[in-house]
Design an enzyme around this catalytic site. Structure first.
Site, PDB file in Angstrom:
ATOM      1  N   HIS A 112     -69.756  18.555  29.001  1.00  0.00           N
ATOM      2  CA  HIS A 112     -70.317  18.250  30.321  1.00  0.00           C
ATOM      3  C   HIS A 112     -71.709  18.852  30.514  1.00  0.00           C
ATOM      4  O   HIS A 112     -72.392  18.519  31.481  1.00  0.00           O
ATOM      5  CB  HIS A 112     -69.359  18.683  31.438  1.00  0.00           C
ATOM      6  CG  HIS A 112     -69.325  20.143  31.730  1.00  0.00           C
ATOM      7  ND1 HIS A 112     -68.348  20.981  31.237  1.00  0.00           N
ATOM      8  CD2 HIS A 112     -70.125  20.932  32.486  1.00  0.00           C
ATOM      9  CE1 HIS A 112     -68.550  22.207  31.683  1.00  0.00           C
ATOM     10  NE2 HIS A 112     -69.627  22.205  32.433  1.00  0.00           N
ATOM     11  N   ASP A 142     -63.820  18.655  26.221  1.00  0.00           N
ATOM     12  CA  ASP A 142     -65.082  19.144  26.778  1.00  0.00           C
ATOM     13  C   ASP A 142     -65.854  19.998  25.780  1.00  0.00           C
ATOM     14  O   ASP A 142     -66.439  21.021  26.140  1.00  0.00           O
ATOM     15  CB  ASP A 142     -64.831  19.931  28.069  1.00  0.00           C
ATOM     16  CG  ASP A 142     -66.096  20.045  28.929  1.00  0.00           C
ATOM     17  OD1 ASP A 142     -67.063  19.299  28.665  1.00  0.00           O
ATOM     18  OD2 ASP A 142     -66.110  20.871  29.848  1.00  0.00           O
ATOM     19  N   SER A 216     -71.711  27.482  31.497  1.00  0.00           N
ATOM     20  CA  SER A 216     -70.903  26.495  30.785  1.00  0.00           C
ATOM     21  C   SER A 216     -71.262  26.443  29.309  1.00  0.00           C
ATOM     22  O   SER A 216     -72.431  26.366  28.954  1.00  0.00           O
ATOM     23  CB  SER A 216     -71.127  25.098  31.372  1.00  0.00           C
ATOM     24  OG  SER A 216     -70.812  25.056  32.721  1.00  0.00           O
TER      25      SER A 216
END
Length: 362
Positions: A112, A142, A216
């Site tokens: 993402h 992911d 992230s």
């Protein structure tokens, strides 16, 4: 990462997009259950392998119009707004984290973070900025692998065994929170095996190290400086850290990364069925086939809606998630043997597993 990217990955109060975690054994007295006097030696060891990732996304006018302010709906200004943005393309900047796993410049991050990027720029710990290309991505876990060419070898970290991680073990998080650059935090593993509803392969480590948007794709390190997870989500009613984050265990990530590096994509098995937990009033432990794709492998093998799957290749399954994982882990083209119950009768069926389509259930 950008606000737009964060909103796409929000799951209730779960905001997908976290930090990297790193913890080390820089102090001789440190162990999994004992905090070292300082984490500085560990930080010096692993931080050079942690990178900041900046991405540029191009958003079409149609996407912009989807965010029409509610106060304009039904007013004369709505048409003016739509006319203004119909053919416009916007660039959105986002930020994330990653870590080098190969001295040649191979980097692991979250899908993402880079999955929709038109341009990716990686900043190394010494401030060097390099363009990156995508080697492969996997939306279901992911995970993404990208590469930079630095012209020289880069410091890389190694994988640890997340199966050996216990609740209460120390971890250290490092990454790019809110685009601030290399930062570290420390905490413990709060829980294992968390299912946060992000996908069919949820099996997160829950962490209490402060991690925030922009972290992230960063790594979670154990006290030996090994990567035991990739930080991917936080519980965040406010958009900032409240001390609950989630990392994908290295036992999942390592295999995904290896496949992405060799093939650029992930091949997963597929039966062509929808499933649910068995509702046989507790009398039968298994997974109920709720529906069958007429063109799928299961239908061709004679599986019917209402059948109860009790085992795959002799291994018992009692949850829908367990069945999906068992099939997905099977190489397409492989024959699997399903143990079924139909109207109280037990029998086996052999199914040649197909290729899992995007967004398929099972």
């Amino acid at each position: 990462m950008s606000a737009a990217a964060m909103s796409r990955r929000t799951l209730g109060a779960l905001v997908l997009g976290l930090s990297l975690a790193a913890c080390s054994s820089g102090t001789p007295t440190a162990s999994a259950g004992t905090a070292p006097a300082t984490f500085a030696p560990l930080v010096k060891k692993v931080l050079p392998s942690v990178v900041n990732i900046a991405v540029t996304e191009v958003v079409s006018g149609n996407d912009v119009m989807a965010d029409l302010p509610p106060e304009l709906r039904g007013t004369p200004f709505e048409r003016q707004f739509r006319d203004r943005f119909r053919d416009r393309r916007e660039q959105i900047l986002g930020a994330g984290s990653g870590f080098v796993i190969d001295p040649s410049g191979v980097i692991v991050t979250n899908n993402h973070v880079v999955g929709h990027a038109a341009k990716i720029v990686v900043s190394l710990s010494d401030g060097t900025e390099l363009p990156a290309t995508v080697i492969g991505t996997d939306s279901l876990t992911d995970i993404a692998v990208i590469k930079v060419n630095a012209g020289h070898t880069l410091p890389a970290v190694s994988w640890g065994d997340s199966r050996a991680v216990e609740v209460g073990d120390w971890i250290l998080a490092a990454g790019n929170p809110f685009g601030l650059g290399g930062s570290v935090t420390v905490g413990i593993v709060s829980a294992r095996g968390r299912d946060i509803g992000a996908g069919p392969f949820d099996d997160f480590l829950q962490l209490d190290a402060p991690i925030n948007p922009g972290n992230s794709g960063g790594p979670t390190f154990n006290l030996d400086g090994q990567v035991v997870g990739v930080n991917t989500a936080i519980v965040s009613p406010t958009g900032g850290s409240v001390g609950i984050g989630f990392a994908i265990p290295s036992q999942i990530v390592e295999g995904i990364v290896a496949d992405l590096r060799s093939k650029g994509h992930i091949d997963r098995g597929w039966l062509g069925v929808s499933v649910s937990e068995s509702d046989a009033a507790g009398k039968v432990s298994g997974v109920t086939i709720a529906g069958v794709d007429r063109q799928g492998p299961a239908a061709r093998a004679g599986v019917r809606a209402g059948d109860i799957v009790t085992a795959v290749n002799g291994d018992h399954v009692d949850t829908a998630r367990g069945l999906i994982r068992a099939v997905a882990a099977t190489q397409p083209g492989t024959v699997v043997h399903l143990s079924l119950l139909r109207a109280g009768r037990a029998f086996d069926v052999s199914v040649t597993v197909g290729h899992r389509p995007a967004d398929s259930a099972g």
